[in-house]
Design a protein around this motif. Structure first.
Motif: not given
Length: 269
Positions: A252-261
């Protein structure tokens, strides 16, 4: 030295000093929030992987295609990308094998009064971990500096991602030294110094690369930066995030990081 260079150097200093934050967290708190750590490491990996493959690699390819043509430019981008991976992998192979530099322990997990043998072992572990972290931070400093020099907004995003993943490295350095010496000051000092390799790497990049920074040099270095960041994410951040995973929190952290970026790149375009 112009304002863009100074700004890029300051960003790398910020990212490098995050090891000191990790040190403070380990020395001033009794327990580590491993669930938060898993999400944070995953978030950092997501940011670095996305920006490397979607933004940095593309910018490198565009620069090299302009200089070398479509086919040769694309091939040179690939060479630079995997060359960066081989470079950081070689550094990793040459370092002493002291376990995962992202491994985090709470202060309650270790004996506060080590024996002489344990003292020696812990002190050696702390010193060599500091050395390993310093060597790893060196190319990360170059990556942050070069990215910020090309695009300040991109540099800020990368600096934040690098800073997040430097925090557990600071913990890994500080904890064994603290339990070996009983001195929070010594533990913090060595952890803090290991983070300075990042701005040092950036400054050396400025001294060595800047005089030769034409289109081809920029493209190759930028492609290598993308390779370095992807390798660090896959080899260090994601395994560490999974180690402290709870209910898929790391992914979930990975996906959130990609989305924010992704959103930030659109907003800043």
């Amino acid at each position: 030295m112009d304002e863009n260079v100074i700004f890029a150097l300051l960003l790398t200093l910020f990212a490098g000093l995050a090891t000191g934050i990790g040190s403070l967290l380990s020395l001033l708190t009794s327990r580590t929030n491993t669930k938060f750590l898993s999400v944070a490491l995953g978030f950092s990996a997501g940011v670095m992987i996305y920006v490397s493959l979607v933004e940095i690699f593309v910018k490198a390819k565009d620069a090299l295609v302009v200089e070398l043509g479509a086919t040769n430019g694309y091939w040179m981008t690939i060479v630079g990308f995997f060359g960066g991976m081989i470079f950081i992998a070689a550094i990793d192979r040459l370092l002493p094998k002291l376990g995962n530099p992202h491994e985090v322990k709470s202060v309650e997990d270790m004996d506060v009064e080590p024996s002489n043998a344990e003292y020696t072992k812990l002190m050696k572990m702390g010193v060599f971990t500091a050395l390993a972290v310093g060597i790893h931070n060196f190319p990360e400093g170059i990556a942050t500096f070069m990215s910020a020099l090309q695009d300040p907004n991109l540099g800020i995003a990368i600096a934040i991602a690098v800073a997040i993943h430097n925090i557990p490295e600071g913990i890994a350095v500080a904890v064994p030294i603290y339990y070996a010496t009983g001195s929070r000051k010594k533990a913090f000092k060595l952890s803090f110094l290991s983070g300075l390799a990042e701005p040092i790497g950036a400054f050396l990049a400025y001294l060595i690369l800047m005089p030769y920074l034409n289109g081809v040099m920029f493209g190759v270095v930028f492609a290598a930066v993308a390779g370095i960041m992807v390798f660090v994410s896959l080899d260090g951040l994601l395994p560490a995030a999974k180690k402290y995973d709870e209910a898929h929190s790391s992914i979930y952290g990975v996906i959130a990081g990609m989305m924010v970026m992704a959103i930030s790149l659109v907003l800043l375009a």
